[in-house]
Design a protein around this motif. Structure first.
Motif, mmCIF file in Angstrom:
data_model
loop_
_atom_site.group_PDB
_atom_site.id
_atom_site.type_symbol
_atom_site.label_atom_id
_atom_site.label_comp_id
_atom_site.label_asym_id
_atom_site.label_seq_id
_atom_site.Cartn_x
_atom_site.Cartn_y
_atom_site.Cartn_z
ATOM 1 N N VAL B 79 -4.953 -22.582 10.298
ATOM 2 C CA VAL B 79 -4.987 -23.683 9.325
ATOM 3 C C VAL B 79 -4.730 -23.157 7.919
ATOM 4 O O VAL B 79 -3.955 -23.725 7.147
ATOM 5 N N ILE B 142 -17.867 -19.509 0.928
ATOM 6 C CA ILE B 142 -16.775 -20.170 1.648
ATOM 7 C C ILE B 142 -15.455 -19.986 0.913
ATOM 8 O O ILE B 142 -14.408 -19.762 1.529
ATOM 9 N N PRO B 150 -13.029 -20.662 8.782
ATOM 10 C CA PRO B 150 -12.640 -22.033 8.424
ATOM 11 C C PRO B 150 -13.188 -22.433 7.068
ATOM 12 O O PRO B 150 -14.253 -21.992 6.651
ATOM 13 N N GLY B 151 -12.461 -23.314 6.411
ATOM 14 C CA GLY B 151 -12.867 -23.708 5.069
ATOM 15 C C GLY B 151 -12.017 -22.981 4.047
ATOM 16 O O GLY B 151 -11.135 -22.218 4.383
ATOM 17 N N PRO B 155 -13.460 -27.347 0.533
ATOM 18 C CA PRO B 155 -14.876 -27.479 0.916
ATOM 19 C C PRO B 155 -15.804 -26.661 0.029
ATOM 20 O O PRO B 155 -16.883 -27.150 -0.355
ATOM 21 N N ALA B 158 -16.205 -28.435 -3.272
ATOM 22 C CA ALA B 158 -17.048 -29.621 -3.140
ATOM 23 C C ALA B 158 -18.516 -29.227 -3.014
ATOM 24 O O ALA B 158 -19.394 -29.903 -3.560
ATOM 25 N N LEU B 159 -18.783 -28.113 -2.310
ATOM 26 C CA LEU B 159 -20.178 -27.660 -2.184
ATOM 27 C C LEU B 159 -20.732 -27.233 -3.535
ATOM 28 O O LEU B 159 -21.895 -27.532 -3.861
ATOM 29 N N ALA B 161 -19.783 -28.326 -6.429
ATOM 30 C CA ALA B 161 -20.024 -29.542 -7.206
ATOM 31 C C ALA B 161 -21.308 -30.230 -6.754
ATOM 32 O O ALA B 161 -22.056 -30.769 -7.582
ATOM 33 N N GLY B 162 -21.586 -30.193 -5.420
ATOM 34 C CA GLY B 162 -22.833 -30.771 -4.937
ATOM 35 C C GLY B 162 -24.053 -30.048 -5.484
ATOM 36 O O GLY B 162 -25.057 -30.677 -5.838
ATOM 37 N N VAL B 165 -24.602 -31.252 -8.898
ATOM 38 C CA VAL B 165 -25.187 -32.600 -8.900
ATOM 39 C C VAL B 165 -26.691 -32.517 -8.660
ATOM 40 O O VAL B 165 -27.481 -33.218 -9.313
ATOM 41 N N PHE B 166 -27.114 -31.616 -7.738
ATOM 42 C CA PHE B 166 -28.551 -31.406 -7.550
ATOM 43 C C PHE B 166 -29.205 -30.937 -8.847
ATOM 44 O O PHE B 166 -30.291 -31.377 -9.205
ATOM 45 N N LEU B 239 -14.763 -32.081 -9.782
ATOM 46 C CA LEU B 239 -15.793 -32.973 -9.230
ATOM 47 C C LEU B 239 -17.047 -32.958 -10.089
ATOM 48 O O LEU B 239 -17.740 -33.981 -10.204
ATOM 49 N N VAL B 242 -16.492 -35.330 -12.887
ATOM 50 C CA VAL B 242 -16.728 -36.719 -12.489
ATOM 51 C C VAL B 242 -18.198 -37.065 -12.674
ATOM 52 O O VAL B 242 -18.548 -38.127 -13.219
ATOM 53 N N ALA B 243 -19.076 -36.142 -12.239
ATOM 54 C CA ALA B 243 -20.512 -36.379 -12.407
ATOM 55 C C ALA B 243 -20.869 -36.543 -13.869
ATOM 56 O O ALA B 243 -21.612 -37.454 -14.245
#
Lengths: 86, 254
Positions: B79, B142, B150-151, B155, B158-159, B161-162, B165-166, B239, B242-243
């Motif tokens: 991939v 990752i 994989p990844g 991904p 995005a992690l 950015a998460g 957000v926390f 991302l 965006v927050a």
């Protein structure tokens, strides 16, 4: 084994998507949408698409729920300002 | 914030940290049957099980082996070699789509009047730093191992950015939009620059101008690792911005 897991998680996803419509408040609907994404990421793990599972869990379950909550908060604040309540 | 159970909570978190580091220490230095991360053979590493480069599930024949060199393209799973090496131009288009959507969010979202914030509960205040640190670590892992497991950039970004957000739940108003914009623009310029550097070297857009190395090592895969690093930084900063747009409060100079 594989098929039963897929069928059960698919039924769970359908049930929780219907529960989104009938939830009592908008915030509860947002949380249930995050649950749908979480079950979808489990399904992706069982289908051996690990990268898609990570993306679904982080974007669908965390970022989208946070965006819903921030937009709900903005909407409520605008309503308060329009009606003059404080 | 002080409550009656603060000392008990601190003790609990300390014990959890000790347990956690014991697990990590055992896995690294004293694993099963006395193996550790130095003495383990190359064929027993985790990323070995992802090296197939074969889409036929009926007979899983390995077309590449760990430690090979001299292939056309040095990443370990198929991939990654399609997404970042053969079809890197499509990935450039995806990044442009993401950039356009973030530009739309920044155009539409206005500023919001600053309000008094209700402080978070003690569960969140205790758990959020640990959870967000773990999330950031997994995201960086990752991104750095994008060409082995994989990844990759999307991904991992995005992690990360998460995790930010926390952190916003823990302490609002610490994201600086100007820094995020600068980081994002630099990463985007880096991707375009790498593409044009390949053009200058060999005449192809996104030509692999770095040495491929041995498959399965950290610094291998040529341009793939560089591109995934830049993509991860760009996606994470986009991302996260965006927050910060959705929070939308005026930045204070404190």
């Amino acid at each position: 084994m594989m098929q039963t897991v897929l069928i059960i998680s698919g039924l769970l996803m359908v049930a929780s998507s219907i529960a989104v419509i009938f939830a009592e408040s908008v915030k509860k609907s947002a949380v249930i949408m995050g649950v749908v994404s979480l079950i979808a990421s489990v399904v992706f793990v069982f289908m051996k698409a690990y990268d898609v599972a990570i993306t679904e869990a982080s974007i669908g379950a965390v970022l989208t729920t946070a965006l819903y909550f921030w937009s709900i908060k903005r909407y409520e604040e605008q309503n308060e300002e329009l009606t003059g309540e404080e | 914030m002080k409550t009656r159970h603060q000392n008990m909570l601190n003790l609990f978190v300390f014990l959890m940290l000790i347990l956690f580091s014991a697990v990590v220490y055992k896995a690294l230095f004293n694993g099963e049957q006395g193996k550790n991360w130095r003495s383990i053979a190359k064929s027993e590493k985790v990323s070995e099980s992802y090296i197939y480069k074969n889409v036929n599930e009926q007979n899983m024949v390995k077309t590449v082996q760990m430690g090979d060199s001299g292939h056309e393209e040095g990443s370990a799973n198929i991939v990654t070699s399609i997404v970042v090496s053969y079809r890197a131009f499509d990935t450039l288009g995806e990044i442009l789509v993401l950039f356009a959507s973030i530009a739309g969010v920044g155009l539409l979202m206005g500023k919001r009047r600053k309000r008094t914030v209700v402080p978070a509960s003690i569960v969140i205040q205790t758990a959020i730093p640990i959870v967000s640190l773990l999330t950031l670590l997994v995201g960086i892992f990752i991104i750095l191992h994008g060409h082995l497991t994989p990844g990759g950039g999307f991904p991992g970004g995005a992690l990360i950015a998460g995790g930010f957000v926390f952190l916003v739940l823990f302490k609002e108003n610490f994201l600086k939009k100007k820094i995020l914009l600068a980081v994002e623009s630099l990463a985007g310029l880096g991707i375009i620059g790498a593409a044009f550097w390949g053009t200058l070297k060999n005449g192809y857009f996104f030509f692999n101008f770095l040495p491929n190395g041995n498959i399965g090592e950290l610094f291998s895969g040529g341009i793939v690792m560089l591109l995934y690093l830049l993509i991860g930084i760009k996606v994470a900063s986009e991302l996260t911005s965006v927050a910060s747009y959705m929070i939308g409060e005026e930045e204070t100079n404190s």
